[in-house]
Design a protein around this motif. Structure first.
Motif, short mmCIF file in Angstrom:
data_model
loop_
_atom_site.label_atom_id
_atom_site.label_comp_id
_atom_site.label_asym_id
_atom_site.label_seq_id
_atom_site.Cartn_x
_atom_site.Cartn_y
_atom_site.Cartn_z
N UNK A 199 5.65 63.22 45.43
CA UNK A 199 6.98 62.91 44.92
C UNK A 199 6.96 61.73 43.96
N UNK A 200 6.01 60.83 44.12
CA UNK A 200 5.83 59.78 43.12
C UNK A 200 5.43 60.39 41.78
N UNK A 222 13.52 72.52 32.61
CA UNK A 222 14.59 72.01 33.47
C UNK A 222 14.62 72.77 34.79
N UNK A 223 14.55 74.09 34.72
CA UNK A 223 14.52 74.91 35.94
C UNK A 223 13.32 74.54 36.82
N UNK A 224 12.17 74.31 36.18
CA UNK A 224 10.96 73.97 36.92
C UNK A 224 11.12 72.63 37.63
N UNK A 225 11.68 71.65 36.93
CA UNK A 225 11.88 70.33 37.54
C UNK A 225 12.85 70.43 38.71
N UNK A 226 13.89 71.23 38.57
CA UNK A 226 14.83 71.42 39.68
C UNK A 226 14.15 72.10 40.86
N UNK A 234 12.10 71.80 46.23
CA UNK A 234 10.99 72.00 47.16
C UNK A 234 10.61 70.72 47.89
N UNK A 235 10.62 69.61 47.16
CA UNK A 235 10.29 68.33 47.79
C UNK A 235 11.33 67.91 48.81
N UNK A 236 12.60 68.12 48.47
CA UNK A 236 13.67 67.72 49.39
C UNK A 236 13.71 68.59 50.64
N UNK A 273 10.97 70.16 51.86
CA UNK A 273 9.60 70.24 52.38
C UNK A 273 8.99 71.62 52.21
N UNK A 274 9.23 72.22 51.07
CA UNK A 274 8.66 73.53 50.76
C UNK A 274 7.58 73.36 49.70
N UNK A 275 6.35 73.29 50.15
CA UNK A 275 5.25 73.10 49.20
C UNK A 275 5.09 74.32 48.29
N UNK A 276 5.44 75.50 48.79
CA UNK A 276 5.35 76.70 47.95
C UNK A 276 6.31 76.62 46.77
N UNK A 277 7.53 76.15 47.03
CA UNK A 277 8.50 75.99 45.94
C UNK A 277 8.03 74.93 44.95
N UNK A 278 7.47 73.86 45.46
CA UNK A 278 6.98 72.80 44.58
C UNK A 278 5.87 73.33 43.68
N UNK A 279 4.93 74.07 44.27
CA UNK A 279 3.83 74.63 43.48
C UNK A 279 4.33 75.64 42.46
#
Length: 136
Positions: free
Chosen positions: A116-117, A37-41, A46-48, A50-56
């Motif tokens: 994001x898809x 759950x934490x990872x999905x958040x 990160x997507x919202x 625009x932080x690719x580092x957070x997304x990764x």
């Protein structure tokens, strides 16, 4: 959905399963589910923003938990009356890994709409598993 998951985690923590080998496995799974759950958040945030580092980082965190779903130990936790549950959990873990790997490729290629898809597909896998196995 988040409130339901938190309520479930709280109830499981307070009332728990009976003592025995299943308790350790259940505790491990609940910890991994909170991490998922934490990872999905983290991926969504990160997507919202625009932080690719957070997304990764979120993807890495999510993938670190998949070993639980892929292992034989998950059998101790899954409903005994649902014969397909183990295979379904393994298939879900496989699809989560596939979409998250795909997401990294799209992030690195700068194709955020596609990444994001893939996030949307990850969320669908989570929801599908909870609906089928946990009867929500």
């Amino acid at each position: 959905m988040k409130k339901i998951l938190i309520a479930l985690v709280t109830a499981t923590t307070l009332f728990g399963a009976p003592n025995g080998s299943g308790t350790d496995h259940r505790t491990m799974l609940m910890k991994d589910m909170r991490t998922m759950l934490d990872a999905m958040e983290e991926i969504q945030r990160g997507g919202l923003y625009s932080s690719t580092d957070d997304m990764k980082a979120g993807i890495k965190k999510l993938q670190s938990t998949l070993k639980t779903l892929e292992s034989e130990e998950i059998k101790f936790i899954l409903p005994k009356d649902q014969v397909y549950a183990y295979k379904f959990a393994q298939k879900t873990a496989h699809m989560l890994r596939l979409y998250s790997d795909d997401m990294i490729v799209f992030i690195e290629a700068g194709r955020m709409d596609e990444a994001l898809d893939d996030y949307s597909q990850l969320l669908k896998q989570c929801t599908s598993c909870h609906i089928r196995i946990r009867n929500w």
